[in-house]
Write a protein that holds these residues in place. Structure first.
Motif, short mmCIF file in Angstrom:
data_model
loop_
_atom_site.label_atom_id
_atom_site.label_comp_id
_atom_site.label_asym_id
_atom_site.label_seq_id
_atom_site.Cartn_x
_atom_site.Cartn_y
_atom_site.Cartn_z
N ASN A 1 60.03 73.43 79.52
CA ASN A 1 60.80 72.45 80.29
C ASN A 1 62.24 72.32 79.81
O ASN A 1 62.79 71.22 79.75
CB ASN A 1 60.11 71.08 80.27
N THR A 2 62.85 73.44 79.47
CA THR A 2 64.28 73.45 79.12
C THR A 2 64.99 74.37 80.11
O THR A 2 64.56 75.51 80.33
CB THR A 2 64.51 73.92 77.67
N PHE A 3 66.09 73.88 80.70
CA PHE A 3 66.70 74.55 81.83
C PHE A 3 68.23 74.61 81.67
O PHE A 3 68.80 73.95 80.83
CB PHE A 3 66.38 73.80 83.13
N TYR A 4 68.83 75.41 82.55
CA TYR A 4 70.29 75.52 82.58
C TYR A 4 70.77 75.34 84.01
O TYR A 4 70.23 75.95 84.94
CB TYR A 4 70.74 76.89 82.06
N PHE A 5 71.79 74.48 84.19
CA PHE A 5 72.42 74.34 85.49
C PHE A 5 73.86 74.83 85.38
O PHE A 5 74.62 74.36 84.53
CB PHE A 5 72.41 72.88 85.97
N PRO A 6 74.28 75.77 86.24
CA PRO A 6 75.57 76.47 86.05
C PRO A 6 76.78 75.74 86.64
O PRO A 6 77.50 76.30 87.47
CB PRO A 6 75.32 77.80 86.77
N SER A 7 77.05 74.53 86.20
CA SER A 7 78.21 73.81 86.73
C SER A 7 79.52 74.52 86.37
O SER A 7 80.46 74.55 87.18
CB SER A 7 78.23 72.37 86.22
N TYR A 8 79.59 75.10 85.17
CA TYR A 8 80.80 75.81 84.76
C TYR A 8 81.03 77.03 85.66
O TYR A 8 82.15 77.27 86.13
CB TYR A 8 80.67 76.24 83.29
N GLU A 9 79.97 77.78 85.92
CA GLU A 9 80.09 78.98 86.74
C GLU A 9 80.44 78.64 88.19
O GLU A 9 81.20 79.37 88.84
CB GLU A 9 78.78 79.78 86.69
N ILE A 10 79.89 77.54 88.69
CA ILE A 10 80.24 77.12 90.06
C ILE A 10 81.72 76.83 90.16
O ILE A 10 82.39 77.22 91.12
CB ILE A 10 79.39 75.89 90.47
N MET A 11 82.26 76.14 89.16
CA MET A 11 83.68 75.80 89.17
C MET A 11 84.55 77.05 89.05
O MET A 11 85.56 77.21 89.75
CB MET A 11 84.00 74.84 88.03
N MET A 12 84.16 77.97 88.18
CA MET A 12 84.96 79.15 87.92
C MET A 12 84.90 80.18 89.05
O MET A 12 85.87 80.90 89.30
CB MET A 12 84.53 79.82 86.61
N ASP A 13 83.76 80.26 89.75
CA ASP A 13 83.58 81.31 90.75
C ASP A 13 83.57 80.78 92.18
O ASP A 13 84.34 81.26 93.01
CB ASP A 13 82.28 82.08 90.47
N GLU A 14 82.72 79.81 92.48
CA GLU A 14 82.68 79.30 93.85
C GLU A 14 83.95 78.52 94.19
O GLU A 14 84.40 78.53 95.34
CB GLU A 14 81.46 78.41 94.04
N LEU A 15 84.52 77.83 93.22
CA LEU A 15 85.69 76.98 93.46
C LEU A 15 86.92 77.55 92.77
O LEU A 15 87.69 76.83 92.14
CB LEU A 15 85.40 75.55 92.97
N ARG A 16 87.11 78.84 92.92
CA ARG A 16 88.19 79.55 92.22
C ARG A 16 89.51 79.37 92.97
O ARG A 16 90.09 80.32 93.52
CB ARG A 16 87.83 81.03 92.09
N ASP A 17 90.00 78.14 92.98
CA ASP A 17 91.23 77.84 93.72
C ASP A 17 91.77 76.52 93.18
O ASP A 17 91.02 75.57 92.96
CB ASP A 17 90.91 77.70 95.21
#
Length: 316
Positions: free
Chosen positions: A219-235
């Motif tokens: 029950n240990t997980f990772y949510f990619p908030s950093y990657e979303i900001m860097m790649d999906e919101l690359r602007d």
């Protein structure tokens, strides 16, 4: 036409967040952004009892001290700029009166002890691998409280050190709450005061350390908030005026992606109802004495009562 690089996210299939969940958020200021969203939608949530904590060692210290029910005394305090501070806590807890600070610290430790045992989900946001060691005590601090930098040594936690810290955090949490879900994420806020290259190195150490310890079976997980900001919101339109912090639009976007991954379908219906109520509460009428507005207020009270009858912990 594809105009965006999307981070592939899967919907979690178990232990989803709903209105029976009890959430505790710890870490970097991005946890405050998500915590504020959870508060807006009236989830059972607590965040950063010791204020914002930027690096994993500070979070480990808080969890350790809370589980061990540490009692803070005057020896744990420092006086700087006419205020009392504690190196374990953010300056938000600092006070002019020494006893007030001690009361704040010990109250927070007691409440955190209870929250760690009762939480269904603990969300830990890591901000940086850079830490400051107070030379006088040889201790890594959570916050320097604007004490002259010459009194500290600046160090970069290695991937191995971060892995060991996170393993210790997980072991501590599971010892008092074996079924808790632990969600790690890395703050998308860049610590450019450390330097551009140094910030990238810092974030990479955090990400590597987290991926050394996550295990869905535990029950240990990772949510990619950093990657979303860097790649999906690359602007830069997704950044605030300082070009460092995410804008309101970016925070809302990452929040929606978090909802997709982690929230139950039943909770989404309740969230929509609460959003309608929140908008109604903030509504400012042209004529508050009009019959139409009185009917609006009556309907709003009916909606509130429906929610509070369903969830006794919710109040507006």
């Amino acid at each position: 036409m594809q105009l965006q690089t999307k981070i592939p996210l899967k919907k979690e299939t178990r232990n989803l967040i709903d209105y029976n969940s009890k959430l505790l958020l710890l870490g970097s200021c991005f946890s405050e952004n998500i915590g504020n969203k959870l508060n807006h939608f009236k989830f059972q949530t607590n965040q950063n009892p010791f204020g914002i904590l930027f690096h994993p060692k500070a979070i480990e210290s808080l969890i350790t001290n809370a589980i061990n029910k540490k009692v803070y005394t005057a020896t744990d305090l420092v006086f700087q700029n006419e205020r009392w501070h504690c190196f374990d806590a953010h300056s938000n807890l600092s006070a002019v009166d020494k006893n007030e600070l001690l009361n704040n610290l010990n109250t927070a430790i007691s409440s955190t002890n209870n929250q760690l045992q009762e939480a269904s989900h603990i969300i830990i946001t890591l901000g940086t691998s850079w830490v400051y060691r107070f030379i006088e005590t040889d201790k890594v601090v959570a916050n320097c409280h604007k004490i002259p930098q010459k009194k500290f040594l600046k160090e970069l936690l290695s991937v191995d050190e971060i892995t060991q810290i996170l393993e210790a955090i997980i072991s501590l949490l599971k010892a008092v709450n074996k079924d808790v879900n632990v969600l790690f994420t890395v703050s998308p806020i860049r610590h450019l005061k450390d330097g551009f290259i140094e910030n990238t190195q810092s974030k990479s150490h955090l990400i590597a350390g987290i991926h050394n310890v996550i295990d869905k079976k535990n029950n240990t997980f990772y949510f990619p908030s950093y990657e979303i900001m860097m790649d999906e919101l690359r602007d830069y339109r997704f950044y605030a005026e300082d070009m460092i912090h995410p804008s309101k639009t970016a925070i809302n976007y990452i929040w929606e992606r978090f909802i997709f991954s982690w929230f139950s379908s039943e909770s989404l219906t309740t969230m929509q109802e609460i959003e309608t109520i929140q908008k109604g509460i903030s509504h400012r009428p042209f004529n508050k004495n009009s019959e139409k507005h009185q009917q609006f207020l009556n309907n709003l009270e009916i909606k509130k009562e429906k929610i509070t009858q369903q969830f006794s912990f919710i109040s507006f």
